[in-house]
Design an enzyme around this catalytic site. Structure first.
Site, mmCIF file in Angstrom:
data_model
loop_
_atom_site.group_PDB
_atom_site.id
_atom_site.type_symbol
_atom_site.label_atom_id
_atom_site.label_comp_id
_atom_site.label_asym_id
_atom_site.label_seq_id
_atom_site.Cartn_x
_atom_site.Cartn_y
_atom_site.Cartn_z
ATOM 1 N N ASP A 336 -2.224 -1.386 5.676
ATOM 2 C CA ASP A 336 -0.870 -1.628 5.180
ATOM 3 C C ASP A 336 -0.780 -3.095 4.820
ATOM 4 O OD1 ASP A 336 -0.055 0.896 5.656
ATOM 5 O OD2 ASP A 336 0.897 0.474 7.574
HETATM 6 P P1 ATP Z 1 3.461 -1.791 3.428
HETATM 7 O O1 ATP Z 1 3.032 -0.424 3.069
HETATM 8 O O2 ATP Z 1 2.862 -2.864 2.666
HETATM 9 O O3 ATP Z 1 3.483 -2.055 4.898
HETATM 10 P P2 ATP Z 1 5.987 -1.023 3.594
HETATM 11 O O4 ATP Z 1 5.471 0.098 4.369
HETATM 12 O O5 ATP Z 1 6.931 -1.970 4.249
HETATM 13 O O6 ATP Z 1 4.910 -1.835 2.937
HETATM 14 P P3 ATP Z 1 7.854 0.465 2.475
HETATM 15 O O7 ATP Z 1 8.501 0.220 3.771
HETATM 16 O O8 ATP Z 1 7.488 1.836 2.058
HETATM 17 O O9 ATP Z 1 6.648 -0.422 2.340
HETATM 18 O O10 ATP Z 1 8.776 -0.179 1.399
HETATM 19 C C1 ATP Z 1 8.667 0.189 0.050
HETATM 20 C C2 ATP Z 1 9.780 -0.467 -0.723
HETATM 21 O O11 ATP Z 1 11.012 -0.026 -0.199
HETATM 22 C C3 ATP Z 1 9.786 -1.977 -0.614
HETATM 23 O O12 ATP Z 1 9.079 -2.550 -1.661
HETATM 24 C C4 ATP Z 1 11.245 -2.314 -0.722
HETATM 25 O O13 ATP Z 1 11.598 -2.423 -2.082
HETATM 26 C C5 ATP Z 1 11.933 -1.089 -0.183
HETATM 27 N N1 ATP Z 1 12.354 -1.302 1.202
HETATM 28 C C6 ATP Z 1 11.617 -1.718 2.231
HETATM 29 N N2 ATP Z 1 12.326 -1.771 3.365
HETATM 30 C C7 ATP Z 1 13.563 -1.388 3.037
HETATM 31 C C8 ATP Z 1 14.791 -1.223 3.763
HETATM 32 N N3 ATP Z 1 14.856 -1.467 5.056
HETATM 33 N N4 ATP Z 1 15.874 -0.810 3.083
HETATM 34 C C9 ATP Z 1 15.815 -0.556 1.793
HETATM 35 N N5 ATP Z 1 14.711 -0.684 1.051
HETATM 36 C C10 ATP Z 1 13.590 -1.100 1.649
#
Ligand code: ATP
Length: 910
Positions: A336
């Site tokens: 990740d």
């Molecule tokens: P990685 O896979 O690199 O660890 P991640 O798991 O944090 O990233 P996600 O959590 O799936 O990735 O986030 C994907 C997208 O969703 C982010 O790019 C952001 O735009 C949006 N996002 C992340 N966290 C939130 C949140 N708490 N509320 C709303 N949108 C969010």
């Protein structure tokens, strides 16, 4: 406070009374307990702990020591010796049996203890309300009456009567065996309802797979439903790994073969050379004892346990022992991005609202910094903005705080975020504009919410707004653009200009910023939010770019991976441009193109296998894509580690060769599905664990290659002597002695060896390669013959000089042990030369074990009672010099053999 019903005295059926009644009976409130009250209840009810399995009791461990062929042979031999009138031999054999048993017993106990204490490092936590505030405590400290907050991925810490539940579903397989998630709500159910139908309850040790809830703790520890059937939990992971089992099996086959050879040798001695059967029986026993490497599996287990301990010291907590072996052959690490490769310290840096771009000052979570307008040409403007006068900016920041569950806290002068750092960055940005999140949230009540989940990539909340309701949404900008029809500008709402926003999103994300968009919608007829309420007709308010720099250690670890033939692959929910920019900063090698989750969906498995080995960034990926990535790499013959934190990462974590869960950000569900947990969520820790895994495997190979020749030489010595009709150079009792002292000293030393310098410059080990390949088998045979030659040379030399048989045998035994000690130094590196100061003297464990074994040998040679028992005799200085020279000679010959191998290309990798 008592758990019994005040009137009937019986335990209330918590599921059939209302939440309010339950609160009343538990003498608690929606705000939870006070800290003091909780302390008192903890005293009264005891810790919230279910009695776990205790592992093997000590007497089982002791008895298990006898459960092997060597012990059987020894016991039979002791009995036979006694019956044949050799009382001293019998006593000596019995004492050796006792010593071997005790050593095995103590060492296994230590290994089990080490693993147990590492398992305890993973003790779960729980979020509760204490004094009205959300606090994280150890799950053991949860008491009846506590209000527990649980959400998707958590393990329920105690039996809970639900007080509040949003789309809440749990998986109760641990309790009912049913793996289909159960929908939960707060309404009371029939008192006669089965466990599986008590929808108003969440039970201890089940897993939340969706939604969130507040629950009142009604039962803890042994009184929970799972506690009542806790026998089920007494399963203890076996300490034997596939490798140890493989060794066990190989050892058994070898033992049977050796027994056959021993029987043949004894019969040969009796029939052909007419030797007395009792003497030949003892020779056969000696041969078997000498040649069977029974100590090996125990030494390997110790090696693995040492590896696990060392990994734990470096923040990698191994949950399943076989992972230590697999780690060494990892060729791909799927990681990740956020928090693992990056610091997960999000700071808002840039905003685009309407047609205006802003820059935000400050770093970390400290709420100091101003907002500045950016000029059209991208140049900075030094004027700071008065937020009171910029209604659009203020409204944007407020929405960011309301559609948000994080809090900014200050403790001992330090600011930190409770909750998701992405959301925390919005709270901090708002605080920089003078907006207090707590006050604002009190003012705008939240009616309902859809929590953020990686699949949907947005979060939505519902609030009253005049006589209407307002839906607030924040999420991935590309996702939100699809859901918006209009955008808000200074001149009012207009039709949204997708192209312009895409450009702006690209601009921010290609700087490596994580971009969030914010949107809203007014509605009059929604009380409970569903996805379809949110997914169309929104008004786009703007975007915000968050900086999350790569971890310095991750940059170094990526480099190390590349040297070690391991491919790091980034998997992120973020935008492709953000991911590529960060990948470049991290030093990923093939960062031309990132594939997105959507592209993956349109690919067949074969197509995916075609690109998987050349792609190291996958963006906008959802957890379910991870499973396909793992399968694709495995189909190409790769061995992979996969990181994960959410409940939906489970299948990919289980399928990966080593599933790696995050210790801090990770859910209990992810930890459950994984082989290893990172205490610091850090990519560098995985690489460190791979290095340790390689080292452990290397040391096991070294230990085996070291031990087998000692056995081989002794066995051959006895066999050759009997077959040729000459006297034994080593008696059975002496063979027993040598086996014992080598196993407790020299045999252990290599398990403590540091990794070789080029450990992380080699390619990953082929997982299908046998533990002992032809090269190592050759080494075993070659060294066995060398030691054998040494033993016979000294033996015949001493006899020819007119020495007694006892003297010649004392020389032979010491030659064998000292030669083995010399070979121990060779074995520090299987192929690399040890002919250097650090090669010879660089390992403290090796020299400590050599010193120990020499002390034991002096005792063997000079102590009268040892001479009496083992039939040895004192050696002179000249004899020792000859033995020393012989050992040095053996050492040098093996180094010469290594030199020849190292020039042989195919073995460079060792
Ligand atoms: P990685 O896979 O690199 O660890 P991640 O798991 O944090 O990233 P996600 O959590 O799936 O990735 O986030 C994907 C997208 O969703 C982010 O790019 C952001 O735009 C949006 N996002 C992340 N966290 C939130 C949140 N708490 N509320 C709303 N949108 C969010």
């Amino acid at each position: 406070m008592e758990n019994r019903h005040p009137l009937t005295g019986s335990h209330p059926t918590w599921h059939s009374i209302t939440g309010e009644e339950a609160l009343e009976q538990q003498e608690s409130t929606l705000e939870g307990l006070s800290t003091q009250e909780s302390q008192e209840r903890l005293q009264k009810h005891g810790p919230n702990r279910i009695q776990q399995g205790q592992g093997r009791p000590w007497y089982r461990r002791l008895l298990d020591q006898f459960n092997n062929i060597l012990m059987m042979i020894l016991l039979v031999a002791a009995l036979a010796s006694f019956l044949l009138g050799h009382a001293i031999d019998a006593a000596a054999i019995v004492s050796v049996v006792v010593i071997i048993t005790l050593i095995g017993f103590i060492q296994e106990g230590k290994a089990e203890q080490a693993l147990e204490s590492i398992r305890n490092m993973l003790s779960p936590q729980a979020n509760v309300l204490r004094d009205g505030k959300r606090t994280t405590i150890a799950a053991e400290e949860v008491v009846p009456g506590d209000i527990v907050l649980i959400e998707s991925g958590d393990r329920v810490p105690a039996d809970l009567r639900l007080i509040e539940a949003h789309r809440f579903r749990t998986e109760e397989a641990a309790l009912t065996g049913e793996s289909v998630p159960v929908e939960k709500h707060i309404d009371a159910v029939e008192s006669s309802a089965d466990l599986a139908e008590r929808h108003s309850m969440a039970f201890a040790s089940t897993i939340v797979v969706q939604g969130n809830a507040h629950g009142l703790v009604v039962e803890t520890g042994q009184h929970t439903e799972i506690g009542k059937i806790s026998e089920l939990l007494r399963r203890v992971e076996p300490i034997k790994t596939p490798l140890v089992k493989q060794l066990d099996r190989a050892g058994r086959v070898l033992a049977i073969f050796i027994l056959g050879a021993a029987a043949f040798t004894a019969l040969f001695g009796v029939i052909i050379h007419g030797r007395p059967p009792s003497e030949m029986f003892m020779a056969a026993v000696g041969l078997a004892v000498a040649a069977i490497p029974e100590g090996l599996p125990a030494i390997v287990t110790i090696g693995l346990a040492l590896g696990v301990q060392s990994m734990a010291r470096h923040n990698a907590i191994v949950r399943r022992l076989p992972a230590v072996e697999t780690l060494g052959s990892i060729s791909t690490i799927f990681s990740d991005k956020t928090g693992t490769l990056t610091r997960n310290e999000m700071t808002a840096q840039a905003l685009w609202l309407g047609n205006k771009q802003y820059r935000v000052e400050g770093i970390d979570f400290v709420p100091d910094g101003d907002f500045h307008p950016m000029q059209r040409d991208g140049k900075r403007d030094t004027h700071s903005i008065d937020i009171e006068k910029d209604q659009i900016l203020r409204d944007f920041l407020e929405v960011g705080v309301l559609c948000n569950d994080s809090e900014l806290t200050k403790e001992e002068g330090h600011y930190y975020i409770q909750g998701d750092p992405t959301e925390g960055a919005l709270v901090v940005a708002a605080a920089k504009g003078g907006i207090d999140a707590r006050e604002l949230r009190k003012h705008y009540k939240r009616l309902d919410a859809i929590p953020f989940e990686s699949e949907h990539k947005y979060m939505a909340t519902l609030h009253p707004s005049g006589d209407q309701h307002r839906i607030l949404v924040k999420g991935a900008p590309d996702r939100l653009l699809e859901m918006c029809a209009t955008e808000s500008t200074l001149d009012g709402d207009v039709e949204i200009d997708y192209n312009q926003w895409e450009e702006r999103i690209h601009d921010l994300s290609s700087q490596g910023l994580r971009v969030l968009a914010i949107a809203d919608k007014l509605t009059s007829n929604v009380d409970k939010l569903e996805h379809h309420h949110v997914e169309s007709g929104l008004r786009f308010l703007g975007i915000i770019g968050l900086l999350d720099p790569p971890r310095d250690e991750a940059i170094k670890a990526v480099k190390l991976c590349q040297q070690a033939g391991i491919r790091p692959v980034m998997i992120t929910g973020d935008h492709a441009s953000t991911a590529l920019a960060i990948a470049k900063q991290l030093g990923f090698s093939q960062t031309e193109k990132a594939f997105t989750g959507r592209e993956l969906e349109s690919m067949s498995d074969k197509e995916l296998e075609g690109i998987i080995l050349d792609t190291d960034v996958f963006a906008r990926v959802s957890p379910e894509h991870k499973l396909r990535l793992v399968q694709a790499v495995q189909a190409c013959g790769g061995v992979c580690a996969m990181t994960g934190d959410g409940v939906n990462d489970g299948p990919a974590l289980k399928r990966a060769d080593v599933g790696v869960a995050m210790g801090i950000q990770g859910t209990e569900a992810a930890k459950d599905a994984s082989e290893m947990v990172l205490a610091d969520d850090n990519f560098a820790t995985i690489v460190r664990a791979v290095e340790e895994g390689r080292k452990v495997y290397d040391n096991i190979r070294k230990t085996i290659t070291f031990i087998l020749p000692t056995n081989g030489a002794q066995g051959l010595a006895i066999m050759l002597a009997v077959l040729s009709g000459s006297i034994l150079p080593i008696t059975p009792l002496q063979a027993l002695w040598v086996n014992m002292v080598v196993a407790i000293t020299l045999g252990l030393a290599l398990a403590f060896e540091e990794g070789e310098n080029d450990l992380m410059q080699r390619s990953p080990r082929n997982p299908k390669a046998p533990l002992l390949d032809l090269f190592l088998l050759w080494r075993v045979v070659f060294v066995s013959l060398l030691l054998l030659a040494g033993v016979f040379s000294i033996f015949t030399w001493l006899l020819n000089q007119g020495g007694s048989e006892e003297l010649a045998r004392a020389g032979a035994v010491n030659m064998l042990v000292t030669g083995s000690a010399a070979y121990l130094i060779n074995s520090r590196f299987l192929i690399n030369s040890t002919l250097s100061i650090s090669g010879i003297f660089g390992s403290r464990p090796v020299w400590i074990s050599i010193a120990l074994i020499m002390l034991l040998q002096f005792a063997f040679t000079y102590f009268p009672f040892m001479q009496f028992i083992f039939g040895s005799e004192a050696l002179s200085l000249t004899h020792w010099l000859a033995i020393l020279l012989g050992s040095i000679f053996i050492y040098l010959i093996i180094e010469a053999e290594k030199f020849l191998w190292s020039r042989h290309e195919s073995h460079k990798k060792y």
